[in-house]
Design an enzyme around this catalytic site. Structure first.
Site, PDB file in Angstrom:
ATOM      1  CG  ASP A  61      -1.605   1.278   1.510  1.00 25.58           C
ATOM      2  OD1 ASP A  61      -2.406   1.688   0.666  1.00 25.58           O
ATOM      3  OD2 ASP A  61      -1.335   1.894   2.550  1.00 25.58           O
ATOM      4  CD  GLU A 133      -3.682  -1.758  -0.942  1.00 16.58           C
ATOM      5  OE1 GLU A 133      -3.951  -0.553  -1.017  1.00 16.58           O
ATOM      6  OE2 GLU A 133      -4.005  -2.463   0.037  1.00 16.58           O
TER       7      GLU A 133
END
Lengths: 241, 241
Positions: A61, A133
């Site tokens: 992320d 992610e």
């Protein structure tokens, strides 16, 4: 629950797929397995020493956040912070990441527990986003930042030109950025006519590029008409691109 | 408003200070100037072609987010995602960044408009935080990621061992991470006594490291007593460190 033959080979298949489709060869396939394994699967196979994706997703992320920020910071040198922030939020979000994951066929390689599978988790946007992610986190750890940049230059950034994130940036800005990718161009808006009544005015505007009119727009204010003209120009340019 | 002699030399002074204090030599001092200039200052000097820090702060924020994430991800290999997220939030926030900015004396080098100066902006936490992020953005662009890592290894990460972020991670976890920096150690908690009444119980616990008791804690539950013992051990270890 035993790990079935299919599940053992899933990560191997993913490795082959990444090599063939993206030219990516993982040094440590365990990282890749971790990125594609949900906690529900680990819970069903408690004695295998398996890891699930959450920690690596935490890292991925932040990787995506920086690389997207850096790209739009450099590509749009005139865009003020507020618009950069809005554009990044449109790019770095569940909606777009889950679409990228689907486009990359990542949904096919997720290791899920039986209950989650039955509940349809494999097509859930939040899970697809997490997996995207986590994959980026694994790629960053295993292959370094250049590999991540190469991957997102292929998967994410072309969507900017395809208009995926237009809603985050107004059409006039989008048109300017689109046209100025390859150097400076001169964009002008001209008021063609003003009609309607005082309570319901109608403005007609044309947009021209280097002196040549390429589209028109109509709106209840001059600004609105310019936006419409810019959007029409963008739609046309993208169709021809 | 004219740029005064003092203001012209402020960025030069900052360059000298960074060179002397951190061994950092900017290739492009304009980036550094941008990072330390608030919009109010640009507004007061409209014809100087100056830039203010907001865009570069946008980038610096994402740089810090990733580098802090990567550091704690690697340093705390057993910390689950939820705790990593909480720890990162405690590290990457206005409160800590404004303290780092003060500690680095960055407040002395900000170029502010007169009104903002009079209003006390120079010591405002939100501005100090912005400037810290903007400086990191400039450092990243000008000197690359290694220079940023070196800087934050000096300015940010030592605060972990000093307990700045303990509130984000429970004391037992902090103690474990603190003791295991240099390899595995064996940490055990032993119940020493259970006293009090049923409605007001009192547990006494000792914590030992490699078999040697180092601290005690008292609490209304075993878990609470263990936390107290861990915190006492941490306080003691940090004092002796």
């Amino acid at each position: 629950m035993e790990i079935t033959r299919k599940e053992v080979f899933l990560i191997k298949e993913l490795e082959d797929y990444l090599a063939k489709e993206f030219g990516i060869h993982f040094n440590n396939p365990d990282l890749l397995a971790e990125a594609f394994t949900q906690a529900s699967y680990v819970n069903e196979h408690p004695h295998q020493g398996l890891k699930y994706y959450e920690r690596i997703e935490f890292l991925g992320d932040a990787v995506l956040q920086l690389f997207v920020s850096e790209y739009i910071y450099k590509r749009f040198p005139e865009l003020p912070q507020g618009k950069l922030t809005r554009l990044r939020a449109a790019m770095v979000c569940e909606d777009s990441f889950s679409k990228f994951a689907k486009e990359c066929h990542f949904d096919q390689y997720i290791r899920l527990g039986h209950g989650e599978e039955m509940a349809g988790a494999r097509q859930r946007a939040s899970l697809l986003c997490d997996i995207f992610e986590a994959f980026i986190g694994a790629l960053y750890l295993d292959q370094g930042r250049d590999a991540v940049e190469k991957f997102i230059h292929r998967v994410i950034f072309p969507k900017l030109d395809m208009g995926w994130f237009d809603h985050a940036v107004d059409a006039k800005t989008s048109l300017q950025e689109f046209l100025q990718r390859n150097g400076d161009v001169d964009i002008e808006y001209h008021l063609l006519s003003e009609a309607g009544t005082e309570n319901d005015p109608q403005f007609k505007v044309s947009v021209s590029v280097n002196g040549e009119p390429i589209a028109q727009g109509i709106g209840s204010s001059k600004k609105h008409a310019e936006m419409q003209a810019a959007q029409a120009a963008l739609n046309q340019l993208r169709k021809n691109n």
